[in-house]
Design an enzyme around this catalytic site. Structure first.
Site, short mmCIF file in Angstrom:
data_model
loop_
_atom_site.label_atom_id
_atom_site.label_comp_id
_atom_site.label_asym_id
_atom_site.label_seq_id
_atom_site.Cartn_x
_atom_site.Cartn_y
_atom_site.Cartn_z
CE LYS A 145 -42.64 -27.68 94.52
NZ LYS A 145 -42.86 -28.96 93.79
CE1 TYR A 172 -16.04 -25.09 116.75
CE2 TYR A 172 -17.67 -24.81 115.01
CZ TYR A 172 -17.27 -24.61 116.31
OH TYR A 172 -18.09 -23.94 117.18
C1 LIG Z 1 -42.58 -28.53 92.39
C2 LIG Z 1 -43.44 -28.90 91.28
C3 LIG Z 1 -43.42 -28.18 90.07
C4 LIG Z 1 -42.41 -27.09 89.77
O1 LIG Z 1 -41.19 -27.69 89.36
P1 LIG Z 1 -39.98 -26.79 88.84
O2 LIG Z 1 -38.97 -27.79 88.39
O3 LIG Z 1 -39.52 -26.02 90.05
O4 LIG Z 1 -40.47 -25.91 87.78
C5 LIG Z 1 -44.36 -28.49 89.12
N1 LIG Z 1 -45.26 -29.47 89.31
C6 LIG Z 1 -45.29 -30.21 90.44
C7 LIG Z 1 -46.31 -31.29 90.57
C8 LIG Z 1 -44.39 -29.96 91.45
O5 LIG Z 1 -44.41 -30.70 92.56
#
Ligand SMILES: *Cc1c(COP(=O)(O)O)cnc(C)c1O
Length: 368
Positions: free
Chosen positions: A40, A262
């Site tokens: 994702k 800045y």
């Molecule tokens: C993002 C997510 C993961 C992955 O989590 P990590 O800590 O990056 O391994 C797994 N399951 C769900 C439902 C998620 O939203």
């Protein structure tokens, strides 16, 4: 954006072999559980397609995304692996997901009905304490009954049941596992016996073996970063896949007492050399790390001088001789002398996940 011969080369270099090797490690560790690689948010900033290919090369069975749209982009890119997408709008239409053979996570009765209307393959998501999405235990008997009915009549296929952990501590995770087991029993009492039960993401997969069940969902560890700063990823054989760098575009000598950037939050204590790096918060460099962060040039770490700006930051290189065009690495594999994304997270009071997923702006992705 295409190269124009004038703009600086700001690069997000992604080493696909690091992702593949990290996943090979993880798969050995969690076997016989299967692995879903979570890609994702554009593969946590690494490029979802590159991550998906590395996952396939490592033999990972599944891919996971939040949105169906992310899953469709993988299909358009030629990804054939099974995909699960679990975060949907208020009134989802799952027909496109079904056509693309994308499994959908189901958190509400409305989503379950939408899955029935589309003929979807589903993974029921139960809330075991995170209080985000997922079917709350109070609604589970009703949803279980309806899901069983839809399955019996051939309108849906229930492939999985899953939940997500808060990663608070082991005791809390064990409590969530107990609630998950109870939810599986409620489902079984309606005749729902899924092939895949999954609970653990990276942290629990690494540290709490009893949560591995049939499948683990691996995000951050695939990219070589720790799910928790206490976890020593290098000792586990995981290495960061992302290097974020740009060439030094200017070098100048400044006198003692001169201010930098800045607000003049930084003043040279003695005559020194400062190097200008064309990366700023527009590229996802956290401004909150101003005054603490370090950058590696030629494998040597130097402090960032003064505030990180929108387009640029300044590095104090002391009396070292740095040439314009030298590679300035903000984060990468610490084995090369670069700071890690986790260090940047510490400097900015955030987590490594946020550092890598926010990277972008004018930076271009390339192979590591
Ligand atoms: C993002 C997510 C993961 C992955 O989590 P990590 O800590 O990056 O391994 C797994 N399951 C769900 C439902 C998620 O939203």
């Amino acid at each position: 954006m295409s190269a124009d011969g004038a703009s600086p080369r700001r690069e997000i270099r992604v080493d696909a072999s690091a992702i593949r090797q990290n996943l090979e490690r993880m798969r050995r560790l969690v076997a016989p559980a299967q692995t879903m690689v979570v890609v994702k948010a554009d593969g946590y900033g690494h490029g979802a397609l590159a991550a998906a290919r590395a996952a396939a090369d490592a033999g990972a069975e599944w891919l996971g995304t939040a949105d169906v749209r992310e899953a469709l982009a993988l299909r358009e890119g030629g990804t054939r692996a099974p995909i699960l997408a679990w975060l949907h709008g208020a009134a989802p239409d799952f027909r496109t997901a079904v056509e693309a053979q994308v499994d959908v996570g189901i958190s509400t009765l409305a989503q379950l009905e939408a899955a029935g209307a589309a003929g979807a393959t589903v993974h029921l998501k139960v809330d075991t304490g995170l209080s985000r999405n997922g079917i709350p235990s109070s609604l589970l008997p009703r949803v279980a009954e309806r899901a069983a009915e839809l399955e019996r009549t051939g309108r849906i296929r229930i492939r999985g049941v899953f939940s997500h952990l808060a990663n608070a501590d082991h005791e809390a995770s064990r409590e969530q596992l107990a609630r998950f087991t109870a939810a599986l029993e409620v489902l079984a009492s309606e005749g729902v016996e899924p092939e895949l039960r999954h609970l653990a993401a990276s942290e629990a997969a690494l540290t709490l073996p009893e949560t591995r069940l049939d499948l683990v969902r691996i995000g951050i560890a695939a990219y070589g970063l720790p799910p928790d700063p206490q976890i020593d990823t290098a000792a586990l054989g995981l290495r960061p896949a992302m290097t974020f760098a740009a060439p030094v575009v200017a070098v100048r000598r400044i006198a003692a007492g001169e201010g930098v950037s800045y607000g003049f939050t930084y003043r040279a204590e003695r005559p020194t050399t400062v190097a200008l790096v064309p990366l700023g918060y527009a590229e996802g460099v956290p401004r909150a790390a101003s005054g603490r962060a370090e950058v590696a040039i030629g494998g040597v770490r130097y402090p960032v001088a003064g505030r990180i700006a929108m387009d640029q930051l300044v590095v104090d290189v002391g009396d070292d001789v740095i040439a314009v065009g030298e590679d300035a690495v903000l984060w990468g594999d610490p084995a090369t002398g670069a700071p890690s994304a986790q260090e940047w997270a510490d400097w900015a009071s955030t987590i490594g996940y946020e550092i890598v997923t926010r990277v972008g702006g004018r930076a271009l992705r390339g192979d590591g």
